[in-house]
Scaffold this active site. Structure first.
Site, PDB file in Angstrom:
ATOM      1  N   CYS A 219       0.833  -1.205   0.000  1.00 41.50           N
ATOM      2  CA  CYS A 219       0.000   0.000   0.000  1.00 41.50           C
ATOM      3  C   CYS A 219       0.867   1.255   0.000  1.00 41.50           C
ATOM      4  O   CYS A 219       0.455   2.304  -0.503  1.00 41.50           O
ATOM      5  CB  CYS A 219      -0.954  -0.004   1.189  1.00 41.50           C
ATOM      6  SG  CYS A 219      -0.140  -0.019   2.805  1.00 41.50           S
ATOM      7  N   HIS A 547      -1.629   1.600   7.522  1.00 40.58           N
ATOM      8  CA  HIS A 547      -2.105   1.470   6.141  1.00 40.58           C
ATOM      9  C   HIS A 547      -2.059   2.849   5.481  1.00 40.58           C
ATOM     10  O   HIS A 547      -2.416   3.865   6.096  1.00 40.58           O
ATOM     11  CB  HIS A 547      -3.532   0.915   6.121  1.00 40.58           C
ATOM     12  CG  HIS A 547      -4.070   0.695   4.744  1.00 40.58           C
ATOM     13  ND1 HIS A 547      -3.488  -0.166   3.838  1.00 40.58           N
ATOM     14  CD2 HIS A 547      -5.147   1.239   4.095  1.00 40.58           C
ATOM     15  CE1 HIS A 547      -4.175  -0.156   2.713  1.00 40.58           C
ATOM     16  NE2 HIS A 547      -5.176   0.694   2.841  1.00 40.58           N
TER      17      HIS A 547
END
Length: 600
Positions: A219, A547
């Site tokens: 990510c 994230h």
């Protein structure tokens, strides 16, 4: 200073700005007094180091007073250049400076501010500028800061000469003209290209919005790639075929078959995949109109070759990936050209043409005023969050948003609560900082280590400014790391003018039209200091389990890019996220005139 300020003895354009007509009284004064009309002021320039402003005094201890009202506390006191009479000018009250000029014969219209060493026309009642005068004042201030001269030393001022300012030639700029293909070019475009397919009619998303599959804790890569794919100068470069991956591979002897088999390098490992080629591949795929998520596996493999120490499926830092990726593109250009290129000039490769800027660092000796100046190229600016401010009310209001989970969180709650602003972070970055006694620098004038004052500023703005917020802190003393979850406010439109070296030096030297640092200035800075936000990379979660998500601003609408998922969101969602990297692009892009002659 009013908007009608005049410019004398100069070109009709300074730093790219069209200027009004020169002051006729200043032009007449210059013609009447020869080539050096301000020689009489030479011995009256006084500079108080370190880093002090310039003033006009016949004697260092003289107290200037208005000759008509006898007031010494007026905000503006002007000395007539012709007869040295001091008069005040404090609108809306009657101007004694204007009255003095009217009562005297012609030639007494020009005066000088005794506290700021700036020229003033008493007839026009406005500030005027003269390059030779400004050059002399800046030379006096520079000499005082570098030679450690004091205000009572006549030798320092007598050494000042009214030299003609150099390096005033500006880079010529041209207006943008859209390209219109002729008949031959129309035929080439029609025969050598394929039109883009129509995008999904059921989707209202702009072309180029396509999800990127997570290949295993990637990510961090997807978030940065989404920002780069929609960076306007970078997007225009690749979509206009400025880097053709097929031509580049043929030039470097890398066939498509070898790429599929992974045989990209020789025995010594000298030939590696080109990151720019893989970027070109991603641009073609993303802007093809296909909405299905794309897997950037080739790019990941190429990046692993350039950053072997980060080649793993573990979570990496998005900012570290951004820097190493630009370095990989720059390294490939160096090898193609056969010699190292300086990233500071911004012309070496597309990565530095878009993101490269120059930082200026001034370290001033607190004892004598000697200033050491260094310039460093940069592709981003890392900013510390502002210290927590406000009382218990602000802390209490944020506890519900940042609850403490355990003793460690409670100990760090004071670092995470509160609000910071991007403007405040930039103010702190460019604010003068007094270095501690353990950081003394060697002064070339004093020949010993002295306490110093350090100030950072931006010498040259890039086309795209990337701001990295330092949310991850590592303490070698406590042997621990933590993340700062403090809320950050950021503007959509950002004016970088207050943080430019020219603005900071102007606050130190006054209003001048003389290049302070002796280097030809980048004329685009003053014209292109306004930026617009188009991408925000955010980080949620903890230091070791977080994230990355990117928010893109396209057509004045925000879109959330969460790996393979693209959704439309409100601006309030973006502002509530924890900004980690912010990308701003110049509102107005200015084009340099081509040095090559094109046949008509």
């Amino acid at each position: 200073m009013s908007s009608a300020a005049k410019i004398g003895h100069g070109h009709p354009r300074i730093n790219g700005h069209i200027l009004p007509q020169p002051c006729p009284h200043l032009a007449e004064f210059r013609s009447r007094n020869g080539s050096k009309p301000f020689r009489a002021l030479q011995d009256c320039l006084r500079v108080k180091p370190p880093g002090g402003g310039a003033a006009i005094r016949r004697d260092p201890d003289e107290v200037a007073r208005c000759g008509m009202c006898g007031d010494a506390a007026r905000p503006r006191l002007y000395a007539c250049v012709a007869c040295a009479a001091v008069s005040c000018h404090a609108p809306p009250e009657p101007s004694h400076a204007a009255a003095h000029a009217e009562s005297m014969p012609p030639g007494h219209e020009i005066a000088v501010d005794v506290d700021r060493a700036e020229l003033f026309c008493c007839a026009c009642r406005d500030q005027v500028y003269d390059r030779d005068f400004d050059a002399a004042v800046v030379l006096a201030q520079t000499s005082a800061s570098k030679l450690g001269a004091n205000s009572s030393s006549s030798s320092s001022t007598s050494a000042i000469r009214f030299q003609h300012p150099e390096n005033l030639r500006k880079r010529r700029r041209v207006d943008y003209r859209p390209w219109v293909p002729d008949l031959r070019e129309r035929a080439l475009v029609g025969n050598g290209s394929v039109p883009l397919g129509s995008s999904d009619s059921s989707s209202d998303f702009p072309r180029g919005l396509r999800g990127l599959n997570n290949l295993g804790n990637t990510c961090f890569m997807n978030s940065v790639l989404q920002a780069l794919l929609h960076t306007p100068p970078l997007r225009n470069y690749f979509l206009s075929d400025r880097h053709n991956r097929y031509f580049c591979r043929e030039k470097n002897g890398v066939s498509n078959t070898n790429r599929r088999n992974g045989a990209n390098s020789d025995v010594n490992g000298k030939i590696r995949n080109c990151l720019a080629c893989d970027m070109d591949d991603i641009f073609s795929a993303v802007f093809s109109g296909d909405r299905t998520p794309y897997s950037p596996a080739k790019f990941l493999f190429s990046w692993w070759q350039h950053a072997a120490n980060l080649a793993s499926y573990e979570q990496q830092d998005a900012h570290e990936f951004f820097i190493s990726m630009l370095d990989g593109i720059h390294e490939k250009v160096d090898k193609d050209r056969g010699k190292p290129q300086n990233p500071g000039n911004g012309d070496c490769c597309i990565a530095h043409r878009v993101f490269s800027g120059i930082l200026r660092s001034d370290v001033m000796c607190m004892a004598c005023g000697f200033t050491s100046t260094t310039y460093d190229p940069c592709v981003d600016i890392s900013l510390d969050l502002e210290p927590t401010q406000g009382g218990s009310a602000k802390m209490a209001s944020t506890k519900s948003l940042h609850p403490c989970n355990g003793e460690a969180d409670c100990l760090n709650s004071r670092h995470n609560c509160g609000t910071s602003t991007l403007l405040g972070c930039l103010d702190r970055f460019t604010r003068p900082e007094r270095l501690g006694s353990d950081q003394k620098f060697f002064c070339q004038q004093c020949q010993v280590r002295q306490e110093s004052l350090k100030q950072m500023s931006i010498r040259k703005l890039p086309l795209v400014s990337c701001f990295h917020i330092k949310r991850f802190e590592h303490s070698s003393v406590r042997k621990m790391s933590r993340k700062v979850d403090r809320y950050l406010q950021f503007p959509i439109s950002l004016d970088m003018a207050p943080y430019l070296s020219s603005s900071i030096l102007r606050s130190r030297f006054g209003n001048r039209i003389f290049p302070f640092d002796g280097v030809e200035p980048d004329t685009s800075n003053d014209l292109s200091s306004e930026f617009e936000l188009f991408a925000v990379v955010t980080h949620s979660g903890k230091l070791d389990a977080g994230h990355y998500v990117t928010y893109l601003r396209l057509c004045n609408q925000w879109y959330k890019c969460d790996d393979a998922w693209i959704t439309q969101v409100n601006e309030s969602i973006v502002r509530a996220a924890q900004g980690y990297m912010m990308f701003y692009v110049q509102k107005m892009l200015y084009y340099k005139a081509s040095e090559k002659q094109v046949a008509g």
